[in-house]
Design a protein around this motif. Structure first.
Motif, mmCIF file in Angstrom:
data_model
loop_
_atom_site.group_PDB
_atom_site.id
_atom_site.type_symbol
_atom_site.label_atom_id
_atom_site.label_comp_id
_atom_site.label_asym_id
_atom_site.label_seq_id
_atom_site.Cartn_x
_atom_site.Cartn_y
_atom_site.Cartn_z
ATOM 1 N N LEU A 1 42.897 30.397 50.734
ATOM 2 C CA LEU A 1 43.802 30.047 49.484
ATOM 3 C C LEU A 1 43.460 30.547 48.111
ATOM 4 N N LEU A 2 42.258 30.971 48.076
ATOM 5 C CA LEU A 2 41.893 31.779 46.777
ATOM 6 C C LEU A 2 42.495 32.898 46.778
ATOM 7 N N ASN A 3 42.666 33.604 47.905
ATOM 8 C CA ASN A 3 43.478 34.951 47.693
ATOM 9 C C ASN A 3 44.906 34.852 47.523
ATOM 10 N N ALA A 4 45.455 33.814 48.213
ATOM 11 C CA ALA A 4 46.911 33.659 47.906
ATOM 12 C C ALA A 4 47.175 33.035 46.547
ATOM 13 N N THR A 5 46.398 32.141 46.069
ATOM 14 C CA THR A 5 46.863 31.710 44.770
ATOM 15 C C THR A 5 46.644 32.679 43.594
ATOM 16 N N VAL A 6 45.178 33.023 43.596
ATOM 17 C CA VAL A 6 44.604 33.727 42.387
ATOM 18 C C VAL A 6 45.396 35.401 42.522
ATOM 19 N N GLY A 7 45.521 35.628 43.642
ATOM 20 C CA GLY A 7 46.171 36.945 43.829
ATOM 21 C C GLY A 7 47.732 37.046 43.311
ATOM 22 N N ALA A 8 48.346 36.104 43.620
ATOM 23 C CA ALA A 8 49.766 35.766 43.289
ATOM 24 C C ALA A 8 49.806 35.885 41.822
#
Length: 335
Positions: free
Chosen positions: A115-122
């Motif tokens: 979830l962290l990679n998906a939200t923060v990365g986007a």
């Protein structure tokens, strides 16, 4: 009379792992954090007070004000770096998985990092903000310029990675202590990035909000994680049962080695006649020797008293004269 379990404090009793639920309090904090997240994004996009405060801190140059702590903070900021922290926490949760006989700790860590990679990365790639060291003009928000620092990944990762340990705590007391420690680490990592000049203050604030939103949203994923755990355990038991039920492999046969002869492949030996009337004897196992005539035991030369089977020959003279009674060693007859 009280038992030993009644004498122990209720918070200290060993209990089953608690699965947090999305309560009204947690949902209210989630909504408030979402509002703060959107307010920071709007404030930076409109170049309002968050951007002005960012430039004031940047021009103050904290790394020049307190240079004596620079070396320590260079190492301390690693506590927010994704690789080292994920490996350390995964090792500890792997040990918890072994002790508790459940995959939930590792599944919670994997879900939170995903979830962290998906939200923060986007968000990083979508807003493309440049850092303080790459700013082009004073007072600008440096948005949509190809950067990747908004929100701060170090700060959000520190909130999620260390916050997962508090989320998985089995007692309320342990959860409170772990939450305080995780909050202090996340606060320290975020302020360290501002001190080093790698992030704006608004980047860090948005990173804290993004990491907290991931932790608050984890109860919504408890049911999918439980289903994933059931599926993984069933698949593991199925693979293990297949491995146990497989037949034992046959003994390897050397290529080119001697092959054991079967009943229909065994060599047939020619019978040997009695008295030499049937024929010559076949030498088994010695094909390089010519066959010799076979004689029966009665036709063989008897053993002589001297022990030799060789018959005496009349044409053969003795090497020395036999010693008589009148002769002796070294003497002649008549002497």
């Amino acid at each position: 009379m009280r038992t030993n379990d009644e004498l122990v404090h209720p918070e200290e009793r060993p209990t089953e792992p608690v699965r947090p639920r999305m309560t009204r309090t947690r949902l209210g904090i989630f909504v408030a954090t979402s509002v703060v997240y959107l307010a920071i994004v709007v404030g930076v996009l409109t170049t309002s007070w968050p951007v002005r405060f960012d430039w004031q801190v940047m021009l103050f140059r904290p790394y020049k004000q307190w240079p004596e702590i620079h070396t320590f903070l260079d190492y301390f900021v690693v506590l927010g770096q994704r690789g080292p922290t994920a490996v350390a926490v995964a090792a500890w949760l792997g040990w918890c998985t072994y002790r508790q006989k459940t995959l939930r700790p590792l599944l919670v860590l994997g879900t939170s990092l995903l979830l962290l990679n998906a939200t923060v990365g986007a968000a990083k790639l979508g807003m493309g903000r440049l850092g303080p060291h790459y700013a082009t003009s004073i007072g600008s928000n440096e948005m949509f310029a190809g950067g990747d620092i908004f929100p701060s990944g170090h700060t959000a990762n520190a909130v999620v990675t260390w916050g997962v340990l508090a989320y998985l705590a089995t007692t309320p007391r342990t959860r409170r202590i772990s939450s305080v420690i995780a909050a202090m680490l996340a606060l320290g990592v975020g302020m360290t990035t501002v001190y080093l000049g790698t992030h704006w203050m608004s980047d860090v604030t948005l990173g804290w909000s993004a990491g907290l939103l991931v932790l608050l949203a984890l109860p919504w994923f408890e049911v999918p994680m439980a289903r994933a755990e059931t599926w993984l355990l069933a698949a593991w038991h199925q693979v293990r049962s297949r491995t146990v039920s497989l037949p034992a492999p046959a003994a390897p046969v050397a290529i080119g080695g001697p092959r054991p002869a079967g009943d229909d492949q065994r060599p047939v030996r020619e019978p040997v006649g009695v008295g030499g009337r049937t024929g010559a004897r076949v030498s088994d196992g010695r094909p390089h020797l010519s066959p010799k005539p076979h004689t029966v035991r009665s036709e063989r030369t008897p053993v002589t008293p001297g022990g030799s089977r060789r018959p005496p020959s009349p044409d053969r003279a003795p090497r020395t004269a036999p010693l008589g009674p009148a002769t002796g060693r070294g003497r002649t007859v008549g002497s």
